[in-house]
Scaffold this active site. Structure first.
Site, PDB file in Angstrom:
ATOM      1  N   HIS A 468       0.836  -1.204   0.000  1.00 51.00           N
ATOM      2  CA  HIS A 468       0.000   0.000   0.000  1.00 51.00           C
ATOM      3  C   HIS A 468       0.876   1.262   0.000  1.00 51.00           C
ATOM      4  O   HIS A 468       0.741   2.134  -0.855  1.00 51.00           O
ATOM      5  CB  HIS A 468      -0.922  -0.019   1.227  1.00 51.00           C
ATOM      6  CG  HIS A 468      -1.808   1.176   1.354  1.00 51.00           C
ATOM      7  ND1 HIS A 468      -3.152   1.148   1.054  1.00 51.00           N
ATOM      8  CD2 HIS A 468      -1.548   2.452   1.726  1.00 51.00           C
ATOM      9  CE1 HIS A 468      -3.676   2.351   1.250  1.00 51.00           C
ATOM     10  NE2 HIS A 468      -2.712   3.166   1.658  1.00 51.00           N
ATOM     11  N   GLU A 469       1.790   1.325   0.947  1.00 48.08           N
ATOM     12  CA  GLU A 469       2.630   2.528   1.054  1.00 48.08           C
ATOM     13  C   GLU A 469       3.541   2.669  -0.167  1.00 48.08           C
ATOM     14  O   GLU A 469       3.825   3.786  -0.614  1.00 48.08           O
ATOM     15  CB  GLU A 469       3.458   2.498   2.346  1.00 48.08           C
ATOM     16  CG  GLU A 469       2.631   2.485   3.637  1.00 48.08           C
ATOM     17  CD  GLU A 469       1.546   3.547   3.689  1.00 48.08           C
ATOM     18  OE1 GLU A 469       1.721   4.630   3.082  1.00 48.08           O
ATOM     19  OE2 GLU A 469       0.499   3.297   4.315  1.00 48.08           O
ATOM     20  N   HIS A 472       1.732   4.472  -2.902  1.00 47.81           N
ATOM     21  CA  HIS A 472       1.823   5.936  -2.727  1.00 47.81           C
ATOM     22  C   HIS A 472       3.198   6.424  -3.183  1.00 47.81           C
ATOM     23  O   HIS A 472       3.327   7.449  -3.845  1.00 47.81           O
ATOM     24  CB  HIS A 472       1.662   6.304  -1.244  1.00 47.81           C
ATOM     25  CG  HIS A 472       0.250   6.250  -0.738  1.00 47.81           C
ATOM     26  ND1 HIS A 472      -0.800   6.899  -1.339  1.00 47.81           N
ATOM     27  CD2 HIS A 472      -0.281   5.641   0.361  1.00 47.81           C
ATOM     28  CE1 HIS A 472      -1.913   6.680  -0.651  1.00 47.81           C
ATOM     29  NE2 HIS A 472      -1.627   5.917   0.384  1.00 47.81           N
ATOM     30  N   HIS A 475       3.578   6.579  -6.922  1.00 51.14           N
ATOM     31  CA  HIS A 475       2.802   7.716  -7.424  1.00 51.14           C
ATOM     32  C   HIS A 475       3.642   8.988  -7.319  1.00 51.14           C
ATOM     33  O   HIS A 475       3.653   9.822  -8.212  1.00 51.14           O
ATOM     34  CB  HIS A 475       1.531   7.853  -6.576  1.00 51.14           C
ATOM     35  CG  HIS A 475       0.455   8.699  -7.182  1.00 51.14           C
ATOM     36  ND1 HIS A 475      -0.653   9.105  -6.471  1.00 51.14           N
ATOM     37  CD2 HIS A 475       0.302   9.225  -8.413  1.00 51.14           C
ATOM     38  CE1 HIS A 475      -1.430   9.831  -7.249  1.00 51.14           C
ATOM     39  NE2 HIS A 475      -0.870   9.920  -8.426  1.00 51.14           N
TER      40      HIS A 475
END
Ligand SMILES: [Zn+2]
Length: 677
Positions: A468-469, A472, A475
């Site tokens: 998940h991290e 980010h 991105h």
């Protein structure tokens, strides 16, 4: 690769040089110098990009490079000295931001820039940057009369204070309760680690026996495992009445009035800024087009998930009656019975999975998977200063070797580091003159550190958190935008920012991907098929119940901020939402709303729906991979080019449409949750 390879590395923070004792004075000097520079800039009356935006970018960079590392240290390596001055710094930085938003001369400079014929020739990033700036001036109250502006500022200061008081009340109430148990037999069911923690807490308080508390590492295992129903009831009552007029601490730390004060001021602020209500103000910076669209979205999901949620509750009741001998399922039985049912049905225990996920193997798998998907290469960079010896620093490169960005990887829990997992920006991509500063991300988790020569072993949940991290992080790092205000994660609407992160989690559930990220700590064997099947089968356990609970929170938050008027009965509104979507009705004295810190303390006011909104985008984006191959490099390239590369430089819906070729479909989320086939 050495630390002098790219000029960006020379701009990395010097953490050891941060001196708490002179921080406030240095910040004041920096802000005063910027005030003077902005005054000169606005007096010059220019409408030229290089004379308006470039200096503003330089000042934003200067402030971010000064305060970003301070804020980061506060999160990962806090000290008493730093904590003592940190809040003071935060209020100065936010006051400075508010001051800029009300600076009419500065706003006029951006308006002149926007009005010149060349504007339409600007690239997407420049146009978006200017439009966002003009929006923020408007939301700051720049075109209001001076007296109204002062009122806006006063309300914002009061709102920040009230939010802080709300959070303090919740914290004090959480810490103000404990339950001491002298008879170990009453603690049957509690995991050994929780039991040891309870023992330690009692010892710390100078008594024998065990102490149960309301912090999550104690409360959650207790509610899921304690066989003693009366203990569960007492804990549940204390937890769900925190900071309220009910329960064992009734009236102390009571948030009842604070909530009304907050909501009244939020509505006043929204009206002063020209909005019908606070929900509409919240949406001014988000992807969702209107309050009606948000409510319809949530209600539609509710209609689709509720029948399945009702079936899940029925199954739970049946199980409780037949297997556990409980005729009446009370609120404090739900978590306990659910956990027993989960074990009964899937024979799955998170702890059992740990040996298959040693951290070095998971990290190698993560790099391999994202390298295949997006055409990347990862390189460890040595010799970069960090805040702790365990912190790693890596470069993200294109397959041909061109460096795209960097990240710090801080994986382990330790004293002075806040809990949870999060990503933050250290530097943003910035084309400045002839130079390009590359993006740099901070990636932070709280895994158990490696011990005695053995690597850290992760649960499957923790593996998912890391992915998940990292989503980010990619991105932020794979952006091609050169304007920091809209590069990477900057300028991405709150309800779209979780798209890349939730998206990347999907690989943690794919057999082929698990083969790359799992390897038994002793044998090196990948996750066995039988264990994978149990994990996969349990993925959707009570998914509908969880969905309607999130919808209850989101609808309550949104309707409250849309409909609130002085004298509004908050409890009645919550009851009404529950009657509409919930499948479990808590006791009359439950005061969930008094400790809903996301919306009263944090930044989720009229924004809690964002979780579900972004989940539609991530589930739907992932389905293109299930259609075209989860390691299809062309699909990966398309995701990288249309979403990851663009950051906040274009409208979030436009970017999604470019990737998917159509509007997002809610059905994708229902499929991901296993609610429709
Ligand atoms: Zn996230």
């Amino acid at each position: 690769m050495n630390a002098n390879a790219h000029p960006t590395l020379a701009r990395l923070p010097h953490f050891a040089g941060i001196d708490a004792s002179n921080l406030v004075a240095r910040l004041d000097a920096l802000l005063d110098a910027q005030r003077a520079r902005i005054a000169a800039l606005t007096a010059a009356g220019s409408s030229d990009w290089e004379e308006v935006v470039t200096p503003m970018e330089e000042m934003a960079d200067e402030l971010h490079r000064f305060f970003g590392p301070v804020s980061h240290l506060h999160n990962v390596a806090d000290t008493d000295a730093l904590r003592a001055v940190y809040t003071e710094c935060v209020s100065r930085v936010s006051a400075f931001g508010a001051e800029l938003e009300q600076n009419a001369g500065l706003c006029a400079a951006y308006q002149r820039l926007r009005a010149q014929p060349a504007f339409s020739q600007f690239d997407d990033a420049r146009r978006k940057l200017v439009d966002n700036a003009l929006r923020d001036f408007r939301l700051g109250g720049v075109d209001l009369p001076a007296a109204t502006q002062a009122e806006v500022t006063r309300l914002k200061v009061e709102l920040a204070q009230l939010a802080a008081r709300y959070e303090e009340n919740v914290l004090d109430a959480s810490q103000g309760f404990s339950l001491d148990v002298d008879d170990e037999a009453r603690l049957a069911g509690l995991p050994a680690s929780t039991l040891a923690m309870a023992r330690q807490k009692a010892a710390d308080a100078g008594r024998a026996g065990w102490r149960l508390t309301l912090d999550l590492p104690s409360y959650v295992p207790a509610m899921c495992n304690l066989v003693d129903r009366e203990l569960r009831r007492q804990l549940y009552e204390a937890y769900t009445t925190r900071a309220s007029d009910c329960g064992p601490q009734a009236g102390s730390h009571d948030n009842s009035a604070v909530m009304h004060d907050l909501l009244t001021r939020r509505q006043q602020l929204a009206r002063l800024l020209g909005f019908d209500n606070y929900a509409a103000l919240s949406l001014a910076t988000k992807m969702a087009p209107s309050p009606t669209a948000v409510v319809e979205f949530l209600e539609d999901l509710g209609r689709q998930a509720r029948p399945a949620a009702q079936r899940e509750v029925e199954q739970l009741r049946d199980f409780a009656r037949t297997e556990l001998g409980m005729d009446q399922l009370e609120a404090w039985d739900i978590a306990y019975c659910s956990e027993q049912l989960r074990r009964h049905r899937y024979q799955l225990n998170q702890e059992e999975l740990r040996p298959y996920f040693p951290l070095p193997k998971v990290r190698a798998g993560l790099f391999e998977i994202t390298a295949r998907l997006f055409g990347l290469r990862f390189e460890r960079v040595e010799g970069v200063e960090t805040w702790h010896p365990d912190v790693e620093f890596h470069a993200v490169c294109d397959a041909d070797g061109a460096t795209r960005g960097y990240f710090y990887l801080d994986l382990y829990a330790r004293a002075g580091k806040r809990s949870g997992a999060w990503m933050d920006d250290c530097l943003s991509r910035w084309q400045h003159g002839d130079d390009t500063q590359l993006p740099v991300a901070y990636l932070n988790c709280n895994f158990t550190p490696a011990q005695g020569g053995n690597p850290s072993l992760l649960t499957h949940d923790e593996v998912t958190t890391l992915f998940h991290e990292f989503g980010h992080g990619l991105h932020h790092m794979l952006t091609t935008v050169g304007r920091p205000a809209v590069a990477g994660i900057n300028g991405v609407p709150w309800d779209a920012v979780e798209l890349p992160s939730q998206f990347l989690e999907n690989w943690c559930w794919e057999r082929e991907a698990l083969d790359l990220m799992s390897g038994h700590v002793e044998s090196g064997q990948a996750l066995p098929q039988a264990l994978f099947e149990r994990l996969d089968a349990a993925r959707h356990f009570q998914a509908a119940m969880q969905m309607v609970r999130q919808l209850e929170f989101a609808l309550f938050d949104f309707r409250l901020h849309r409909d609130y008027a002085p004298g509004c009965d908050i409890q009645a509104l919550l009851d009404d939402v529950r009657a509409q979507v919930a499948v479990i009705t808590p006791p009359r004295w439950n005061r969930f709303q008094h400790s809903f810190t996301h919306i009263f303390g944090g930044g989720y006011a009229a924004g809690y729906y964002s979780y579900k909104w972004a989940e539609v985008l991530s589930a739907d984006a992932f389905e293109r991979f299930t259609e075209e191959g989860i390691f299809n490099a062309d699909t990966g390239r398309a995701f990288r080019d249309s979403i990851l590369a663009k950051g906040g430089a274009e409208d979030a819906l436009t970017l999604f449409r470019r990737f998917r070729g159509r509007e997002p479909e809610v059905a994708a989320l229902l499929r991901q949750a296993g609610l429709i086939a």
